[in-house]
Write a protein that holds these residues in place. Structure first.
Motif, mmCIF file in Angstrom:
data_model
loop_
_atom_site.group_PDB
_atom_site.id
_atom_site.type_symbol
_atom_site.label_atom_id
_atom_site.label_comp_id
_atom_site.label_asym_id
_atom_site.label_seq_id
_atom_site.Cartn_x
_atom_site.Cartn_y
_atom_site.Cartn_z
ATOM 1 N N SER A 194 0.817 -1.217 0.000
ATOM 2 C CA SER A 194 0.000 0.000 0.000
ATOM 3 C C SER A 194 0.850 1.266 0.000
ATOM 4 O O SER A 194 0.324 2.377 0.143
ATOM 5 N N TRP A 195 2.144 1.142 -0.207
ATOM 6 C CA TRP A 195 3.083 2.256 -0.120
ATOM 7 C C TRP A 195 3.690 2.588 -1.480
ATOM 8 O O TRP A 195 3.821 1.741 -2.340
ATOM 9 N N HIS A 241 1.973 6.543 1.809
ATOM 10 C CA HIS A 241 0.843 5.662 1.519
ATOM 11 C C HIS A 241 0.222 6.096 0.197
ATOM 12 O O HIS A 241 0.192 7.285 -0.131
ATOM 13 N N ASP A 252 -2.892 6.156 -0.649
ATOM 14 C CA ASP A 252 -4.122 6.932 -0.442
ATOM 15 C C ASP A 252 -3.825 8.137 0.441
ATOM 16 O O ASP A 252 -2.925 8.098 1.286
ATOM 17 N N TRP A 253 -4.591 9.185 0.274
ATOM 18 C CA TRP A 253 -4.423 10.411 1.058
ATOM 19 C C TRP A 253 -5.178 10.318 2.380
ATOM 20 O O TRP A 253 -6.273 9.763 2.429
ATOM 21 N N VAL A 254 -4.620 10.921 3.419
ATOM 22 C CA VAL A 254 -5.362 11.155 4.655
ATOM 23 C C VAL A 254 -6.391 12.240 4.361
ATOM 24 O O VAL A 254 -7.549 12.134 4.725
ATOM 25 N N ARG A 305 -4.574 -1.939 9.267
ATOM 26 C CA ARG A 305 -5.246 -0.681 8.955
ATOM 27 C C ARG A 305 -4.816 0.379 9.955
ATOM 28 O O ARG A 305 -4.308 0.071 11.034
ATOM 29 N N ALA A 361 -9.798 9.352 8.966
ATOM 30 C CA ALA A 361 -9.533 8.669 7.699
ATOM 31 C C ALA A 361 -9.070 7.261 8.037
ATOM 32 O O ALA A 361 -8.319 7.056 8.986
ATOM 33 N N GLU A 362 -9.528 6.278 7.254
ATOM 34 C CA GLU A 362 -9.112 4.897 7.444
ATOM 35 C C GLU A 362 -8.351 4.447 6.210
ATOM 36 O O GLU A 362 -8.855 4.540 5.093
ATOM 37 N N LEU A 363 -7.136 3.964 6.424
ATOM 38 C CA LEU A 363 -6.288 3.508 5.327
ATOM 39 C C LEU A 363 -5.906 2.047 5.545
ATOM 40 O O LEU A 363 -5.468 1.674 6.638
#
Length: 177
Positions: free
Chosen positions: A37-38, A57, A59-61, A148, A164-166
């Motif tokens: 995920s990085w 990551h 995805d964005w926070v 997560r 935010a959930e990543l």
């Protein structure tokens, strides 16, 4: 495989050792690699030939919208891979992010572990919210094995109350890279 003339073999050897063949552009530019995920992104400074890398990551926070976005990064500090929430390359237009540096923190929680507060500060032109020394070892270990993470900004200038959930995959491998 057919035999190459000596001059062609020499050119091939020289090119294979060049920065361009190793993933850099001719201008000394960008190298990118996805690890779970990085995303590892590196830029080579043309003046010093030193790379500067960020492990962020995918995805964005908080997505960029008129100001730099907030990202989850892995920073290497004091011999540990640590989680951090960052906003890079702030300008005067992104001054609200600077307010977080004076008054804010990032709340972070890996899986079902207890939440930790990461105070924010300005480092050059970047906002960096990183663990306190007392939380560094615990958060480094949790980061390496978590599936997560929940992140919420707190303080003046923070945007919302819902975290935010990543999803996290291959964090240990990304940090080792």
């Amino acid at each position: 495989m057919r035999h190459l003339p000596p001059i062609a073999a020499g050119l091939l050897a020289a090119l294979s050792a060049s920065p361009v063949a190793q993933g850099q552009s001719a201008a000394g530019a960008n190298i990118a690699e996805d690890i779970g995920s990085w995303r590892l992104g590196c830029v080579v400074d043309r003046m010093t030939d030193r790379p500067t890398c960020e492990l962020r990551h995918k995805d964005w926070v908080e997505r960029p919208s008129g100001s730099p976005g907030l990202a989850l990064e892995i920073l290497w500090r004091d011999g540990r891979a640590l989680p951090a929430v960052t906003a890079r390359n702030l300008s005067l237009d992104g001054a609200m992010r600077g307010v977080l540096a004076l008054t804010g923190s990032a709340q972070i929680r890996f899986d079902t572990n207890p939440m930790a507060e990461m105070p924010c500060a300005l480092e050059g032109r970047s906002l960096i919210c990183a663990p306190r020394a007392a939380d560094a070892a615990r958060l480094s270990e949790e980061l390496s094995r978590a599936r997560r993470v929940l992140i919420r900004m707190a303080g003046m200038g923070a945007s919302g109350s819902e975290p935010a959930e990543l999803p996290l995959t291959d964090s240990r491998a990304a940090a080792e890279r």
